[in-house]
Write a protein that holds these residues in place. Structure first.
Motif, short mmCIF file in Angstrom:
data_model
loop_
_atom_site.label_atom_id
_atom_site.label_comp_id
_atom_site.label_asym_id
_atom_site.label_seq_id
_atom_site.Cartn_x
_atom_site.Cartn_y
_atom_site.Cartn_z
N ALA A 100 14.99 -4.87 6.75
CA ALA A 100 13.78 -3.79 6.66
C ALA A 100 13.26 -4.40 5.38
N MET A 101 11.85 -4.29 5.25
CA MET A 101 10.80 -4.44 4.24
C MET A 101 10.23 -3.28 3.70
N PHE A 102 10.14 -3.00 2.38
CA PHE A 102 9.52 -1.50 2.11
C PHE A 102 8.64 -2.17 0.66
N PRO A 103 7.32 -2.85 1.18
CA PRO A 103 6.35 -3.40 0.17
C PRO A 103 5.89 -2.40 -0.76
N LEU A 104 5.96 -1.03 -0.45
CA LEU A 104 5.43 -0.21 -1.31
C LEU A 104 6.45 0.47 -2.41
N GLY A 105 7.47 0.01 -2.30
CA GLY A 105 8.73 0.49 -3.29
C GLY A 105 8.14 0.56 -4.73
N ASP A 106 7.45 -0.39 -5.09
CA ASP A 106 7.09 -0.52 -6.58
C ASP A 106 5.85 0.19 -7.04
N VAL A 107 5.21 0.80 -6.19
CA VAL A 107 4.02 1.35 -6.33
C VAL A 107 4.40 2.64 -7.10
N THR A 108 3.48 2.79 -8.29
CA THR A 108 3.78 4.00 -9.19
C THR A 108 3.06 5.31 -8.95
N SER A 109 2.13 5.29 -7.96
CA SER A 109 1.37 6.58 -7.62
C SER A 109 0.75 6.46 -6.26
N LYS A 110 0.35 7.37 -5.52
CA LYS A 110 -0.28 7.34 -4.30
C LYS A 110 -1.72 6.74 -4.27
N GLU A 111 -2.13 7.28 -5.58
CA GLU A 111 -3.71 6.80 -5.94
C GLU A 111 -3.96 5.29 -5.87
N ILE A 112 -2.87 4.70 -6.34
CA ILE A 112 -2.94 3.15 -6.61
C ILE A 112 -2.85 2.64 -5.14
N THR A 113 -2.14 3.21 -4.19
CA THR A 113 -2.06 2.75 -2.60
C THR A 113 -3.47 3.05 -2.18
N ARG A 114 -4.10 3.97 -2.56
CA ARG A 114 -5.33 4.30 -1.84
C ARG A 114 -6.56 3.41 -2.34
N ALA A 115 -6.24 3.32 -3.71
CA ALA A 115 -7.26 2.37 -4.34
C ALA A 115 -7.09 0.74 -3.79
N GLU A 116 -6.06 0.57 -3.68
CA GLU A 116 -5.82 -1.06 -2.92
C GLU A 116 -6.41 -0.80 -1.54
N ALA A 117 -6.15 0.17 -0.96
CA ALA A 117 -6.74 0.12 0.70
C ALA A 117 -8.25 0.06 0.86
N ALA A 118 -8.90 0.64 -0.21
CA ALA A 118 -10.38 0.72 -0.38
C ALA A 118 -10.69 -0.46 -0.57
N ALA A 119 -10.09 -1.10 -1.65
CA ALA A 119 -10.59 -2.54 -2.18
C ALA A 119 -10.50 -3.59 -0.98
N ARG A 120 -9.38 -3.35 0.04
CA ARG A 120 -9.45 -4.46 1.11
C ARG A 120 -10.10 -3.89 2.22
N GLY A 121 -11.20 -3.08 2.24
CA GLY A 121 -11.78 -2.77 3.20
C GLY A 121 -11.32 -1.71 4.52
N LEU A 122 -10.05 -1.10 4.08
CA LEU A 122 -9.48 -0.29 4.94
C LEU A 122 -9.94 0.89 5.14
N SER A 123 -10.43 1.39 6.21
CA SER A 123 -10.88 2.58 6.60
C SER A 123 -10.03 4.10 6.25
N VAL A 124 -9.01 3.80 6.36
CA VAL A 124 -7.76 4.76 6.21
C VAL A 124 -7.62 5.18 4.83
N SER A 125 -8.39 4.50 3.92
CA SER A 125 -8.03 4.78 2.47
C SER A 125 -8.11 6.04 1.68
N ALA A 126 -8.95 7.06 2.50
CA ALA A 126 -9.19 8.40 2.11
C ALA A 126 -8.54 9.32 3.37
N LYS A 127 -7.67 8.78 4.15
CA LYS A 127 -7.17 9.42 5.17
C LYS A 127 -5.98 10.57 4.56
N PRO A 128 -6.14 11.74 4.79
CA PRO A 128 -5.05 12.76 4.44
C PRO A 128 -3.72 12.43 5.02
N ASP A 129 -2.53 12.66 4.16
CA ASP A 129 -1.21 12.63 4.57
C ASP A 129 -1.01 13.43 5.69
#
Length: 370
Positions: free
Chosen positions: A165-194
């Motif tokens: 198994a691989m869990f690359p998000l284990g060290d992320v300290t907040s969901k906002e960081i994940t969303r910001a990273e998605a937006a920076a990468r041009g991923l359209s799901v960056s603002a998609k509701p959970d």
């Protein structure tokens, strides 16, 4: 490594796959079609695995420049996760379908198929950490973000599946960081509701779903003295600790709220009582899955809900996968239902998991403060 990235169509799995690509792995994206109705759509932010999610997963794979496939696992999902959900409620227990999905689908059916196709690991967007001990043993730990930690629902996977198994998000300290990273990468799901609630009950009406599948099974609601205080259309729709939706016709003598104490499906009876009667002094569990089984009685913490509070306890691993938990608090934990998962922690590390079969009452001498 050759890595199969499970793309749910949400922001977490997309960013996890992107990080696997950045790490230099040969990544292939796959979306698991779990619904028998491929025309199923989300209702707001509820549910997942819909046709919309499949489209979002494809677009994420396109942005990442990785191959993308859809695997139909709907039969396995129906026969394991949904069937278990219905059988457990019909038996008066309270299952966690996310635990069963991780056990039977994401880290069984998906992983087995991935290994058969020559992949080395499966990457998901779960929030949990894997640490490697000096002896090379891989250990499951809580995520860096306590609010998003999903180690509770992953504890059932065991050491062999954790090894792939691989869990690359284990060290992320907040969901906002994940969303910001998605937006920076041009991923359209960056603002998609959970997504939330139970994925195969997209409208959130669990009682309605159970009623539709199991049918009406009316019976009495009684107090601990056996007096009928109400009626119900199906005992399966109730769970230990429940307060709302009881529709009782007779108030408690002291005017205080009543809670579900037990569900007796054979007699089609729901028993209600006071909050004090929900206090738990110990837990018995079975079907244990251990990363490291305790030798003798071990002091640790246990958690019985996905986002519940861990409480101090002493845990014993018994024969035949049985587990005995003795709680060290004075009644803080209450309303524990058969069918729930009890996960054992040593600090942030997951030691193992078992399914609750019953509880033991809080000794009278420890009832101070209630």
């Amino acid at each position: 490594m050759r890595v199969l990235a499970a793309l749910s169509g949400g922001v977490d799995s997309a960013v996890a796959a992107a990080r696997a690509v950045d790490a230099g792995h040969d990544v292939v994206g796959v979306h698991m079609a779990l619904s028998r109705s491929r025309e199923q759509f989300r209702t707001g932010s509820r549910g997942c695995c819909s046709i919309e999610d499949a489209g979002d997963a494809r677009r994420a794979a396109d942005v990442l420049g990785i191959p993308y496939y859809v695997w139909d696992l709907s039969e396995q999902f129906e026969e394991t996760v949904v069937a278990d959900f219905l059988a457990e409620y019909a038996a008066g227990r309270t299952p966690n379908p996310c635990v069963r999905c991780n056990e039977h689908i994401k880290f069984a059916a998906l992983l087995d198929k991935a290994v058969a196709l020559g992949f080395d690991a499966v990457c998901t967007g779960h929030y949990a950490r894997i640490e490697v001990a000096p002896d090379g043993t891989r250990r499951l730990h809580r995520a860096a973000d306590p609010a998003k930690d999903q180690s509770y629902v992953l504890a059932v996977m065991g050491p062999e599946r954790l090894a792939r198994a691989m869990f690359p998000l284990g060290d992320v300290t907040s969901k906002e960081i994940t969303r910001a990273e998605a937006a920076a990468r041009g991923l359209s799901v960056s603002a998609k509701p959970d997504s939330y609630d139970i994925c195969f009950v997209a409208d959130g009406d669990t009682q309605g779903f159970l009623r539709e599948r199991l049918g009406a099974q009316p019976g009495p609601v009684v107090d601990t003295a056996g007096q009928v205080v109400g009626t119900h259309e199906g005992a399966y729709a109730y769970t230990v600790g429940q307060r709302k939706g009881l529709s009782l016709g007779r108030p408690a003598p002291d005017g205080r709220p009543r809670y579900v104490l037990s569900v007796e499906p054979v007699r089609r009876t729901v028993v209600v009582g006071s909050a004090e009667e929900l206090r738990v002094g110990g837990i018995d569990a079975g079907d244990a899955v251990w990363f490291e089984a305790p030798a003798g009685e071990r002091s640790c913490h246990v958690q019985v809900r996905a986002h519940g509070e861990p409480v101090p306890a002493r845990v014993q691993a018994l024969a035949d996968g049985q587990v005995r938990v003795t709680l060290d608090d004075d009644g803080r934990l209450r309303g524990v239902a058969p069918g729930q998962s009890v996960v054992v922690y040593d600090g942030t590390r997951v030691l193992g998991q078992a399914t609750v079969t019953g509880t033991r009452p809080l000794p009278a001498s420890r009832g101070v403060g209630w």
